[in-house]
Motif scaffolding. Structure first.
Motif, PDB file in Angstrom:
ATOM      1  N   SER A   1       0.838  -1.201   0.000  1.00 40.93           N
ATOM      2  CA  SER A   1       0.000   0.000   0.000  1.00 40.93           C
ATOM      3  C   SER A   1       0.874   1.253   0.000  1.00 40.93           C
ATOM      4  N   PRO A   2       0.290   2.397  -0.372  1.00 41.53           N
ATOM      5  CA  PRO A   2       1.043   3.655  -0.283  1.00 41.53           C
ATOM      6  C   PRO A   2       1.580   3.896   1.127  1.00 41.53           C
ATOM      7  N   ALA A   3       0.838   3.501   2.153  1.00 39.02           N
ATOM      8  CA  ALA A   3       1.330   3.672   3.529  1.00 39.02           C
ATOM      9  C   ALA A   3       2.573   2.822   3.778  1.00 39.02           C
ATOM     10  N   ASP A   4       2.649   1.643   3.137  1.00 39.78           N
ATOM     11  CA  ASP A   4       3.825   0.785   3.279  1.00 39.78           C
ATOM     12  C   ASP A   4       5.071   1.411   2.662  1.00 39.78           C
ATOM     13  N   TRP A   5       4.854   2.339   1.734  1.00 42.71           N
ATOM     14  CA  TRP A   5       5.988   3.004   1.070  1.00 42.71           C
ATOM     15  C   TRP A   5       6.391   4.290   1.786  1.00 42.71           C
ATOM     16  N   ALA A   6       5.663   4.671   2.831  1.00 42.61           N
ATOM     17  CA  ALA A   6       6.026   5.876   3.592  1.00 42.61           C
ATOM     18  C   ALA A   6       7.423   5.693   4.167  1.00 42.61           C
TER      19      ALA A   6
ATOM     20  N   TRP B   1      22.162  10.494  -4.863  1.00 43.53           N
ATOM     21  CA  TRP B   1      21.274  11.642  -4.845  1.00 43.53           C
ATOM     22  C   TRP B   1      20.641  11.931  -3.492  1.00 43.53           C
ATOM     23  N   ARG B   2      20.934  11.120  -2.476  1.00 42.68           N
ATOM     24  CA  ARG B   2      20.392  11.357  -1.133  1.00 42.68           C
ATOM     25  C   ARG B   2      21.528  11.540  -0.144  1.00 42.68           C
ATOM     26  N   ASP B   3      21.328  12.402   0.825  1.00 39.80           N
ATOM     27  CA  ASP B   3      22.335  12.607   1.858  1.00 39.80           C
ATOM     28  C   ASP B   3      22.356  11.479   2.874  1.00 39.80           C
ATOM     29  N   ASP B   4      21.241  10.790   3.018  1.00 41.46           N
ATOM     30  CA  ASP B   4      21.173   9.689   3.973  1.00 41.46           C
ATOM     31  C   ASP B   4      20.711   8.425   3.260  1.00 41.46           C
ATOM     32  N   SER B   5      20.932   7.295   3.888  1.00 41.98           N
ATOM     33  CA  SER B   5      20.515   6.013   3.331  1.00 41.98           C
ATOM     34  C   SER B   5      19.051   5.760   3.677  1.00 41.98           C
ATOM     35  N   VAL B   6      18.435   4.913   2.883  1.00 40.91           N
ATOM     36  CA  VAL B   6      17.099   4.408   3.183  1.00 40.91           C
ATOM     37  C   VAL B   6      17.312   3.063   3.869  1.00 40.91           C
ATOM     38  N   VAL B   7      16.723   2.887   5.037  1.00 39.33           N
ATOM     39  CA  VAL B   7      16.894   1.646   5.786  1.00 39.33           C
ATOM     40  C   VAL B   7      15.524   0.995   5.955  1.00 39.33           C
ATOM     41  N   LEU B   8      15.431  -0.232   5.494  1.00 44.17           N
ATOM     42  CA  LEU B   8      14.204  -1.016   5.543  1.00 44.17           C
ATOM     43  C   LEU B   8      14.426  -2.189   6.490  1.00 44.17           C
ATOM     44  N   GLN B   9      13.546  -2.350   7.454  1.00 43.25           N
ATOM     45  CA  GLN B   9      13.634  -3.484   8.370  1.00 43.25           C
ATOM     46  C   GLN B   9      12.641  -4.556   7.942  1.00 43.25           C
ATOM     47  N   LEU B  10      13.097  -5.798   7.943  1.00 44.44           N
ATOM     48  CA  LEU B  10      12.258  -6.950   7.615  1.00 44.44           C
ATOM     49  C   LEU B  10      12.036  -7.767   8.873  1.00 44.44           C
ATOM     50  N   THR B  11      10.798  -8.119   9.136  1.00 47.28           N
ATOM     51  CA  THR B  11      10.448  -9.006  10.233  1.00 47.28           C
ATOM     52  C   THR B  11       9.397  -9.983   9.700  1.00 47.28           C
ATOM     53  N   PRO B  12       9.106 -11.057  10.423  1.00 44.31           N
ATOM     54  CA  PRO B  12       8.144 -12.029   9.908  1.00 44.31           C
ATOM     55  C   PRO B  12       6.813 -11.379   9.482  1.00 44.31           C
ATOM     56  N   GLY B  13       6.531 -11.438   8.192  1.00 41.07           N
ATOM     57  CA  GLY B  13       5.284 -10.925   7.648  1.00 41.07           C
ATOM     58  C   GLY B  13       5.178  -9.423   7.556  1.00 41.07           C
ATOM     59  N   SER B  14       6.265  -8.697   7.800  1.00 44.74           N
ATOM     60  CA  SER B  14       6.178  -7.239   7.835  1.00 44.74           C
ATOM     61  C   SER B  14       7.489  -6.602   7.393  1.00 44.74           C
ATOM     62  N   SER B  15       7.365  -5.401   6.866  1.00 45.65           N
ATOM     63  CA  SER B  15       8.548  -4.605   6.531  1.00 45.65           C
ATOM     64  C   SER B  15       8.184  -3.145   6.688  1.00 45.65           C
ATOM     65  N   GLY B  16       9.171  -2.350   7.052  1.00 40.51           N
ATOM     66  CA  GLY B  16       8.918  -0.924   7.210  1.00 40.51           C
ATOM     67  C   GLY B  16      10.220  -0.143   7.214  1.00 40.51           C
ATOM     68  N   PHE B  17      10.128   1.101   6.803  1.00 41.07           N
ATOM     69  CA  PHE B  17      11.293   1.967   6.748  1.00 41.07           C
ATOM     70  C   PHE B  17      11.557   2.559   8.122  1.00 41.07           C
ATOM     71  N   LEU B  18      12.821   2.574   8.513  1.00 42.25           N
ATOM     72  CA  LEU B  18      13.197   3.056   9.834  1.00 42.25           C
ATOM     73  C   LEU B  18      13.493   4.550   9.812  1.00 42.25           C
ATOM     74  N   GLU B  19      13.033   5.210  10.863  1.00 41.93           N
ATOM     75  CA  GLU B  19      13.370   6.616  11.073  1.00 41.93           C
ATOM     76  C   GLU B  19      14.830   6.697  11.509  1.00 41.93           C
ATOM     77  N   ALA B  20      15.413   7.867  11.369  1.00 44.29           N
ATOM     78  CA  ALA B  20      16.830   8.058  11.697  1.00 44.29           C
ATOM     79  C   ALA B  20      17.169   7.585  13.109  1.00 44.29           C
ATOM     80  N   GLY B  21      16.324   7.829  14.095  1.00 49.09           N
ATOM     81  CA  GLY B  21      16.599   7.450  15.477  1.00 49.09           C
ATOM     82  C   GLY B  21      16.659   5.957  15.712  1.00 49.09           C
ATOM     83  N   ALA B  22      15.977   5.169  14.907  1.00 47.16           N
ATOM     84  CA  ALA B  22      15.933   3.714  15.091  1.00 47.16           C
ATOM     85  C   ALA B  22      17.037   2.996  14.322  1.00 47.16           C
TER      86      ALA B  22
END
Length: 182
Positions: free
Chosen positions: A33-38, A131-152
Motif C-alpha cells: 500500500s502507499p502507507a507501506d511506502w512511507a 542523490w540522497r544525503d542519507d541512506s534508506v533503511v528497511l527493516q524486515l520481520t516475519p510478515g512485515s517490513s517498514g522503513f526506519l526513522e533516523a533514530g531507530a
C-alpha cells in the motif's frame, strides 16, 4: 546521467525459508500500500512521484526472486550464507538512470523476503545512493517490513554488523543455484 545505487542486506533466515523466497514469484511494488511506502521518499517532490515510480518499478520485475537477483550478476551481486547462523548477506551496486523507481525497485527485490520469515528471523536492507544525503533503511520481520526513522537506525546498524560478521565466516560466496536447491 546515471548515478550509483548501493544495496546491502543482512538477514537471518533459515535456509528452507530462504529457498522458498528465492523460488517464489517476485512481488510487484504495487502489492504494498502507499502507507507501506512511507519513508522511502526524501521530499515532497518524491512523494508526488511515488505512484509513477511504483508503476515503473513493476514493469522491471518478472520471474521469481532468484531470477531477479540473477539479473544483478553484472552489477557485482555478492551472496554469502552461513548455514550455522542462518546469516545471509546480499550486496550489489548498480548505475541508475531513474532515481525514485530504482530506489523502489531495490527495496522491492528484498522486501518480499518478509513473507517467508518466521519467529527469530529479521533483516535490514540499506540503500545508499548518490542523490540522497542519507541512506534508506528497511527493516524486515516475519510478515512485515517498514522503513526506519533516523533514530531507530543505530540499533539496526549494530545488528547488521553482527549478521555480516557471521556471514563472513561462510567459506565461499554462494550462488543462487546452490541456495535454491537442497
Amino acid at each position: 546521467m546515471s548515478e550509483s545505487v548501493c544495496v546491502t542486506a543482512a538477514v537471518r533466515i533459515e535456509r528452507s525459508r530462504l529457498r522458498a523466497y528465492l523460488t517464489a514469484p517476485a512481488n510487484k511494488a504495487s502489492s504494498w500500500s502507499p502507507a507501506d511506502w512511507a519513508g522511502v521518499t526524501g521530499g515532497h517532490e518524491d512523494r508526488d512521484e511515488l505512484p509513477a515510480a511504483i508503476a515503473e518499478c513493476d514493469t522491471w520485475l518478472d520471474g521469481d526472486h532468484a531470477d531477479v537477483l540473477l539479473g544483478l550478476i553484472d552489477d557485482g551481486l555478492l551472496l554469502r550464507y552461513d548455514e550455522a547462523t542462518a546469516a545471509l548477506v546480499v550486496e550489489f551496486e548498480s548505475r541508475a538512470d531513474f532515481r525514485l523507481p530504482t530506489l523502489v525497485w531495490a527495496c522491492t527485490v528484498l522486501r518480499g523476503m518478509a513473507a517467508f520469515m518466521a519467529d527469530g528471523d529479521r533483516g535490514v536492507v540499506t540503500v545508499t545512493s548518490d542523490w540522497r544525503d542519507d541512506s534508506v533503511v528497511l527493516q524486515l520481520t516475519p510478515g512485515s517490513s517498514g522503513f526506519l526513522e533516523a533514530g531507530a537506525r543505530a540499533e539496526a546498524r549494530g545488528w547488521e554488523i553482527d549478521v555480516r560478521a557471521d556471514a563472513e565466516d561462510s567459506d565461499t560466496d554462494d550462488s543462487i543455484d546452490r541456495l535454491t536447491h537442497a
